[in-house]
Motif scaffolding. Sequence first.
Motif, PDB file in Angstrom:
ATOM      1  N   LYS A 328      -8.239   3.155  -2.928  1.00 36.55           N
ATOM      2  CA  LYS A 328      -7.790   4.292  -3.734  1.00 36.55           C
ATOM      3  C   LYS A 328      -6.432   4.773  -3.259  1.00 36.55           C
ATOM      4  CE  LYS A 328      -7.756   9.015  -4.616  1.00 36.55           C
ATOM      5  NZ  LYS A 328      -7.100  10.129  -3.878  1.00 36.55           N
ATOM      6  N   LEU A 329      -6.247   4.856  -1.953  1.00 38.89           N
ATOM      7  CA  LEU A 329      -4.962   5.286  -1.402  1.00 38.89           C
ATOM      8  C   LEU A 329      -3.840   4.343  -1.834  1.00 38.89           C
ATOM      9  CD1 LEU A 329      -4.220   6.520   2.183  1.00 38.89           C
ATOM     10  CD2 LEU A 329      -2.935   4.613   1.259  1.00 38.89           C
ATOM     11  N   ASP A 363       1.518  13.905 -14.603  1.00 37.97           N
ATOM     12  CA  ASP A 363       0.095  13.525 -14.563  1.00 37.97           C
ATOM     13  C   ASP A 363      -0.235  12.648 -13.364  1.00 37.97           C
ATOM     14  OD1 ASP A 363      -0.520  14.954 -16.860  1.00 37.97           O
ATOM     15  OD2 ASP A 363      -0.268  13.238 -18.202  1.00 37.97           O
ATOM     16  N   VAL A 364       0.622  11.678 -13.067  1.00 36.61           N
ATOM     17  CA  VAL A 364       0.297  10.738 -11.999  1.00 36.61           C
ATOM     18  C   VAL A 364       0.309  11.412 -10.634  1.00 36.61           C
ATOM     19  CG1 VAL A 364       2.596   9.838 -11.374  1.00 36.61           C
ATOM     20  CG2 VAL A 364       0.609   8.294 -11.384  1.00 36.61           C
ATOM     21  N   LEU A 365       1.073  12.484 -10.479  1.00 34.39           N
ATOM     22  CA  LEU A 365       1.096  13.194  -9.201  1.00 34.39           C
ATOM     23  C   LEU A 365      -0.262  13.813  -8.870  1.00 34.39           C
ATOM     24  CD1 LEU A 365       4.581  14.954  -9.356  1.00 34.39           C
ATOM     25  CD2 LEU A 365       3.921  13.024  -7.906  1.00 34.39           C
ATOM     26  N   CYS A 366      -1.089  14.038  -9.893  1.00 32.35           N
ATOM     27  CA  CYS A 366      -2.419  14.602  -9.661  1.00 32.35           C
ATOM     28  C   CYS A 366      -3.336  13.629  -8.927  1.00 32.35           C
ATOM     29  CB  CYS A 366      -3.066  15.006 -10.987  1.00 32.35           C
ATOM     30  SG  CYS A 366      -2.199  16.343 -11.839  1.00 32.35           S
ATOM     31  N   ALA A 367      -2.948  12.366  -8.849  1.00 33.55           N
ATOM     32  CA  ALA A 367      -3.769  11.376  -8.148  1.00 33.55           C
ATOM     33  C   ALA A 367      -3.992  11.760  -6.693  1.00 33.55           C
ATOM     34  CB  ALA A 367      -3.103  10.000  -8.224  1.00 33.55           C
ATOM     35  N   ARG A 368      -3.050  12.488  -6.122  1.00 29.12           N
ATOM     36  CA  ARG A 368      -3.138  12.813  -4.696  1.00 29.12           C
ATOM     37  C   ARG A 368      -4.242  13.808  -4.369  1.00 29.12           C
ATOM     38  NH1 ARG A 368       3.250  13.362  -4.496  1.00 29.12           N
ATOM     39  NH2 ARG A 368       3.844  11.322  -3.623  1.00 29.12           N
ATOM     40  N   VAL A 369      -4.677  14.595  -5.336  1.00 30.29           N
ATOM     41  CA  VAL A 369      -5.595  15.691  -5.015  1.00 30.29           C
ATOM     42  C   VAL A 369      -7.059  15.259  -5.040  1.00 30.29           C
ATOM     43  CG1 VAL A 369      -3.944  17.323  -5.972  1.00 30.29           C
ATOM     44  CG2 VAL A 369      -5.855  16.566  -7.382  1.00 30.29           C
ATOM     45  N   HIS A 370      -7.351  14.100  -5.584  1.00 34.82           N
ATOM     46  CA  HIS A 370      -8.745  13.689  -5.716  1.00 34.82           C
ATOM     47  C   HIS A 370      -9.300  13.136  -4.399  1.00 34.82           C
ATOM     48  CE1 HIS A 370      -8.776  14.244 -10.044  1.00 34.82           C
ATOM     49  NE2 HIS A 370      -7.670  13.532 -10.143  1.00 34.82           N
ATOM     50  N   THR A 371     -10.572  13.381  -4.200  1.00 40.98           N
ATOM     51  CA  THR A 371     -11.278  12.838  -3.052  1.00 40.98           C
ATOM     52  C   THR A 371     -11.450  11.321  -3.203  1.00 40.98           C
ATOM     53  OG1 THR A 371     -12.481  14.921  -2.830  1.00 40.98           O
ATOM     54  CG2 THR A 371     -13.436  12.982  -1.774  1.00 40.98           C
ATOM     55  N   GLN A 373      -8.870  12.161  -0.055  1.00 48.47           N
ATOM     56  CA  GLN A 373      -7.443  12.376   0.068  1.00 48.47           C
ATOM     57  C   GLN A 373      -6.877  11.526   1.202  1.00 48.47           C
ATOM     58  OE1 GLN A 373      -7.461  16.646   0.417  1.00 48.47           O
ATOM     59  NE2 GLN A 373      -7.411  16.949  -1.802  1.00 48.47           N
ATOM     60  N   ASP A 374      -5.564  11.319   1.144  1.00 48.14           N
ATOM     61  CA  ASP A 374      -4.937  10.336   2.019  1.00 48.14           C
ATOM     62  C   ASP A 374      -5.205  10.594   3.498  1.00 48.14           C
ATOM     63  OD1 ASP A 374      -3.982   9.339  -0.329  1.00 48.14           O
ATOM     64  OD2 ASP A 374      -1.849   9.527   0.174  1.00 48.14           O
ATOM     65  N   ASP A 375      -5.126  11.841   3.926  1.00 51.27           N
ATOM     66  CA  ASP A 375      -5.288  12.101   5.355  1.00 51.27           C
ATOM     67  C   ASP A 375      -6.683  11.723   5.842  1.00 51.27           C
ATOM     68  OD1 ASP A 375      -6.276  14.356   3.848  1.00 51.27           O
ATOM     69  OD2 ASP A 375      -6.386  15.481   5.711  1.00 51.27           O
ATOM     70  N   VAL A 377      -8.662   9.392   4.501  1.00 56.97           N
ATOM     71  CA  VAL A 377      -8.753   7.929   4.490  1.00 56.97           C
ATOM     72  C   VAL A 377      -8.096   7.343   5.723  1.00 56.97           C
ATOM     73  CG1 VAL A 377      -8.016   5.845   3.287  1.00 56.97           C
ATOM     74  CG2 VAL A 377      -8.884   7.787   1.980  1.00 56.97           C
ATOM     75  N   LEU A 378      -6.904   7.802   6.033  1.00 58.94           N
ATOM     76  CA  LEU A 378      -6.149   7.244   7.156  1.00 58.94           C
ATOM     77  C   LEU A 378      -6.798   7.598   8.490  1.00 58.94           C
ATOM     78  CD1 LEU A 378      -2.529   7.922   5.876  1.00 58.94           C
ATOM     79  CD2 LEU A 378      -3.773   5.752   5.877  1.00 58.94           C
ATOM     80  N   LEU A 379      -7.320   8.805   8.611  1.00 61.35           N
ATOM     81  CA  LEU A 379      -7.997   9.195   9.844  1.00 61.35           C
ATOM     82  C   LEU A 379      -9.217   8.315  10.091  1.00 61.35           C
ATOM     83  CD1 LEU A 379      -8.278  11.172  12.221  1.00 61.35           C
ATOM     84  CD2 LEU A 379      -9.605  12.665  10.706  1.00 61.35           C
ATOM     85  N   ALA A 380     -10.030   8.101   9.052  1.00 66.06           N
ATOM     86  CA  ALA A 380     -11.221   7.271   9.207  1.00 66.06           C
ATOM     87  C   ALA A 380     -10.857   5.827   9.524  1.00 66.06           C
ATOM     88  CB  ALA A 380     -12.062   7.332   7.932  1.00 66.06           C
ATOM     89  N   ALA A 381      -9.836   5.302   8.836  1.00 65.40           N
ATOM     90  CA  ALA A 381      -9.428   3.922   9.080  1.00 65.40           C
ATOM     91  C   ALA A 381      -8.864   3.753  10.489  1.00 65.40           C
ATOM     92  CB  ALA A 381      -8.388   3.493   8.047  1.00 65.40           C
ATOM     93  N   GLY A 382      -8.072   4.721  10.936  1.00 65.85           N
ATOM     94  CA  GLY A 382      -7.499   4.644  12.274  1.00 65.85           C
ATOM     95  C   GLY A 382      -8.549   4.703  13.354  1.00 65.85           C
ATOM     96  N   ARG A 383      -9.509   5.607  13.201  1.00 63.22           N
ATOM     97  CA  ARG A 383     -10.573   5.710  14.200  1.00 63.22           C
ATOM     98  C   ARG A 383     -11.413   4.448  14.251  1.00 63.22           C
ATOM     99  NH1 ARG A 383     -12.636  11.980  13.167  1.00 63.22           N
ATOM    100  NH2 ARG A 383     -11.073  12.985  14.527  1.00 63.22           N
ATOM    101  N   ALA A 384     -11.707   3.889  13.065  1.00 59.72           N
ATOM    102  CA  ALA A 384     -12.508   2.662  13.029  1.00 59.72           C
ATOM    103  C   ALA A 384     -11.778   1.512  13.709  1.00 59.72           C
ATOM    104  CB  ALA A 384     -12.844   2.304  11.582  1.00 59.72           C
TER     105      ALA A 384
END
Length: 392
Positions: A328-329, A363-371, A373-375, A377-384
């Motif tokens: 998604k990110l 409209d496309v900028l609204c993509a960032r607000v949906h669950t 969210q980037d932070d 995703v990146l936190l989970a991926a980094g920890r893993a």
Amino acid sequence: MSVTTTASPGFPAPALDGLPAVTAALAACAAAHDRDAELPLADFELLHGAGLLTATVATRHGGPGAGLADTARILRALGAGDPAVALVTAMTLFTHAAEARTPYWPAGPLAELLAESAQRPVLVNALRVEPELGSPVRGGLPATTARRRGDGWELTGHKIYSTGAYLLDWLLVWAATDEERPRVGSFLVRAGSPGLTVEPVWDHLGLRASRSDDVHLNAVPVPGDRVGPLALPGADGSRHSIGGAWNGLGLAALYLGVAGAARDWLLGFLHERTPSALGAPLASLPRFQAAVGEIEVSLAGADRLVDALAAAVDAGEPGAAEQTGGAKLLATRAAIDAVQQAVALVGNHGLTRHHPLERHLRDVLCARVHTPQDDSVLLAAGRAALDRVRPR
């Protein structure tokens, strides 16, 4: 897999081959909807007639039982036409899909939902976000409270960002009980219930016609047979994992549809625009050809990623659902970058309301607000990743 033959007469198979015509019909009205910040029911009557609004109704209920791959295909096409219509539709499709995977609607309300959905457009959404809590994905209990009243419940609370609120037939209100050990769950509220009001506060940059307004619940009565399973907070993580995959990839496809529409407009503009000093269309210049190529390669890769991972989720491949946050990110970043590049290429033409590109950008900028969210995703991926090589 394409769904084509499994539906009963009550739920026709979704007309996937007719998606380009649906996209064109929605696109013809999208600018007006954006300007007026509202959606007429006629848009959803069109989708209902094409079998798209009930595509994910379970086969055991006589529905098509569309999976995530077909749903992503539908939402990409609707997003290219009118993403506000697509977002409201997505919420209904996700609700039917969740019920298909893990039954949670009580028998009576489910029978009502299915009978009505077979006859007309019936829109459903889960109301979860609140002013103090924000998105519940980041933890916490809802302030919306369910109190026992006889054989039923009474809901009091305030929900925000309730997409399509004024058009909804059913509202799945996430609330916590007032018990000593609070349980949480979805309480099924019919539109027009006493104490239920929609406050028209939605005034955002993009997806203006989605009408993601506030919903107030003031002692709204909910019969005891209109309550989903109640559980202690944090229970049933597997269900949330698959639901998150549908949400992430489905909405990524929607915004890739927005970016695809922006790209298509750009291609037409570059062929038509012929500056007098050049004496040839902008499309003939290598600089524009290379820029279009970058957009094309990026969107094609993102489309393929979403489609392949959606098919993997449908097939139950181990680990596929857990990869959808990253997909998604990547996909939404590709969509946003593509539209921003298109605007940069054409300058003022891309920011005037005489052309649709400025609307696609908003409209496309609204993509960032949906669950998710980037932070997150990146936190989970980094920890893993770090855990995989943790010293022993």
